[in-house]
Scaffold this active site. Sequence first.
Site, mmCIF file in Angstrom:
data_model
loop_
_atom_site.group_PDB
_atom_site.id
_atom_site.type_symbol
_atom_site.label_atom_id
_atom_site.label_comp_id
_atom_site.label_asym_id
_atom_site.label_seq_id
_atom_site.Cartn_x
_atom_site.Cartn_y
_atom_site.Cartn_z
ATOM 1 N N SER A 55 0.875 -1.324 0.027
ATOM 2 C CA SER A 55 0.027 -0.071 0.093
ATOM 3 C C SER A 55 0.864 1.309 0.105
ATOM 4 C CB SER A 55 -1.003 0.006 1.192
ATOM 5 O OG SER A 55 -0.303 -0.279 2.514
ATOM 6 N N ASP A 93 5.682 -6.835 2.530
ATOM 7 C CA ASP A 93 5.024 -7.454 1.303
ATOM 8 C C ASP A 93 5.961 -7.679 0.027
ATOM 9 O OD1 ASP A 93 2.295 -7.633 1.747
ATOM 10 O OD2 ASP A 93 1.965 -5.678 1.400
ATOM 11 N N LYS A 123 5.204 -11.081 3.260
ATOM 12 C CA LYS A 123 3.754 -11.437 3.121
ATOM 13 C C LYS A 123 3.479 -11.457 1.706
ATOM 14 C CE LYS A 123 0.260 -8.452 3.683
ATOM 15 N NZ LYS A 123 -0.317 -8.123 2.704
ATOM 16 N N GLU A 192 -8.899 -10.120 3.864
ATOM 17 C CA GLU A 192 -9.015 -8.542 3.703
ATOM 18 C C GLU A 192 -10.366 -8.408 3.339
ATOM 19 O OE1 GLU A 192 -6.258 -6.233 1.443
ATOM 20 O OE2 GLU A 192 -7.740 -4.485 1.211
HETATM 21 O O1 KIV Z 1 -0.232 -3.408 1.633
HETATM 22 C C1 KIV Z 1 -1.074 -3.237 2.764
HETATM 23 O O2 KIV Z 1 -1.162 -2.240 3.449
HETATM 24 C C2 KIV Z 1 -1.727 -4.596 3.200
HETATM 25 C C3 KIV Z 1 -2.775 -4.470 3.975
HETATM 26 C C4 KIV Z 1 -4.130 -3.926 3.727
HETATM 27 C C5 KIV Z 1 -3.126 -5.676 4.884
HETATM 28 O O3 KIV Z 1 -1.616 -5.665 2.518
#
Ligand code: KIV
Length: 274
Positions: A55, A93, A123, A192
């Site tokens: 994000s 991520d 993640k 989500e």
């Molecule tokens: O990238 C992000 O902020 C996310 C959250 C919405 C869990 O994956």
Amino acid sequence: MSSVEGNIGSRVVTTRTLVEMKQRGEKISMLTAYDYSFASILDKAGIDVILVGDSASNVMAGHVTTLPITLDQMIYHAASVQRAVKRSLVVCDLPFGSYQGNSREALNSAIRIMKETGCSAVKIEGGQEIIESVTRILSAGIPVMGHLGLTPQSINKFGTYAVRAQEKLEAEKLVEDAIALEEAGCFGIVLEKIPAALGIKVARNLKIPVIGIGAGGGVDGQVLVLHDMLGINKNFSPRFLRRYHNLFDEITGAVSSYIADVKACDFPNQSEQY
Ligand code: KIV
């Protein structure tokens, strides 16, 4: 006392800690951060998990989707966050395009994140279709968190950010995906934007913690995007978002006062100069 204890006196959070929290029914708190300063505040406040989310593509870089952010950019953000953190578990991520090619590419991307940022886990979005990659990353000793439900990297396939898994078939597939991720060895899963009843079902079916964003109160923990919950962004108001501050207006007020003070020759005053 461990040398990695944070300022609030609690011991460092590990993936094992999160599983133990689920076992004793203690909810897990998770927020995103993308830079040193905010990560430092979150860590000192006692957040359990800091997610360096893709994000960042939206809130840091101003892109409409999470797709454009690169692995190099994620590594820059995650390294900045990790430098600030003494206690929280930092999860980064894997961005779009860094793991979908094949499991070797996924492993190489995960290794770069671990080596170049110092964070503790990655993640990855997806279910059974990415199990080979999950398994390969785990085989290198890298903890993996799954992400199911609304997976923003697939927005062009979904065509909408609406609530996922409302239909029986999609809900069943989500449960199967969650079980597959747990069996593969993931230490946790983000869910989500799905119905709360489905969130409860998944959390009850799994031993690993399930962290929700728009997945109701029956899961094992909650995650929000920091800039959304602080009210830095005004134009994003999904039902699941609770705003704890209105920083957009507060910062606008502070900047307006500064501009006025400079224009009026009020800043700097005598005591603010050498
Ligand atoms: O990238 C992000 O902020 C996310 C959250 C919405 C869990 O994956």
